[in-house]
Scaffold this active site. Sequence first.
Site, PDB file in Angstrom:
ATOM      1  N   GLU A 197      49.800 -15.574  59.746  1.00  0.00           N
ATOM      2  CA  GLU A 197      49.486 -15.335  61.155  1.00  0.00           C
ATOM      3  C   GLU A 197      50.572 -15.828  62.099  1.00  0.00           C
ATOM      4  O   GLU A 197      50.867 -15.186  63.117  1.00  0.00           O
ATOM      5  CB  GLU A 197      48.148 -15.997  61.517  1.00  0.00           C
ATOM      6  CG  GLU A 197      46.916 -15.257  61.018  1.00  0.00           C
ATOM      7  CD  GLU A 197      46.515 -15.665  59.608  1.00  0.00           C
ATOM      8  OE1 GLU A 197      45.385 -15.381  59.208  1.00  0.00           O
ATOM      9  OE2 GLU A 197      47.353 -16.250  58.877  1.00  0.00           O
TER      10      GLU A 197
ATOM     11  N   GLU B 185      41.488 -16.721  54.236  1.00  0.00           N
ATOM     12  CA  GLU B 185      40.382 -17.386  54.923  1.00  0.00           C
ATOM     13  C   GLU B 185      39.070 -17.159  54.178  1.00  0.00           C
ATOM     14  O   GLU B 185      38.233 -18.058  54.099  1.00  0.00           O
ATOM     15  CB  GLU B 185      40.278 -16.876  56.363  1.00  0.00           C
ATOM     16  CG  GLU B 185      41.482 -17.240  57.216  1.00  0.00           C
ATOM     17  CD  GLU B 185      41.103 -17.617  58.636  1.00  0.00           C
ATOM     18  OE1 GLU B 185      40.167 -18.418  58.809  1.00  0.00           O
ATOM     19  OE2 GLU B 185      41.739 -17.094  59.560  1.00  0.00           O
TER      20      GLU B 185
END
Length: 279
Positions: A149, A129
């Site tokens: 995730e 990210e």
Amino acid sequence: MAPVIPPPLTPSFLRLSYPAPGVLLVTMNRGENLNCMNRTAQVEMDAVWRWLDEEPTLLVAVITGAGDKAFSAGADLKEWNQSMSSSGADGSRYNGMSSAQAFKPLSRRLGKKPVIAAVNGLALGAGTEFIVNCDLVVAAEHAYFGLPEVKRGVAPIGGCLPRLIRTIGLQRASELALTGRNVSAQEALAWGLVNKVVSREEVVQEAVRYASLIAENSPDSIICTRAGLRQGWETAAVERAVDITLEREFAALQKGENIREGLRSFTEKRHPKWTPSKL
């Protein structure tokens, strides 16, 4: 040249240095934990990026990780699991921080001055990210990227999903985010997620070289040009898209059982046992 405005704190997670005129080198200094992000890291990151934008002698930053194994393995899932397991926790906060606070420091940073990633190893979860929202990315040959995730019951909700689509397209972004698989540095280069791939010995040096090229230019022009680039890339819809998902789907996800199971299973070193989604 020493900064005119001193750093806002004495960091413990971050190590700050000045490898070239106008260049700040930020090293995530938690190598024994693969430079994963805990609460302290979030607070320090936020303070340092704010300082970067205010400090007139600094024009650009480079971020890397300590050691040569990891840029960052993402959020500290053990700490997150402890937060989720604490008495009275309903999942709406991450270790005492709101979702907006916890995920903002770099993955959602807007800011005025550019940040270059020197990816010196694995970049997973928040690590990926971060690089999606950096202005340039230099990767070591052995680096790889991933958004695992979904394998742990959480979601890459720090701002990268709408930005990733703009960078590599819907299908590649979907492959990365929905499968949770890792992508090599060369594949990330081919996808346009990375500017250059170099040896592990050269990765920070090459990122500093890029930073020095930028720092040679007009400070006003750097800020103005970057603002124009960002405005064209972001548009108002990106941040609104992040907020809507945080407020709706991610808020519901954090109250469910699968996030707890994912974090527990990571801590207990076993495969998670998912339950049907109620989102």
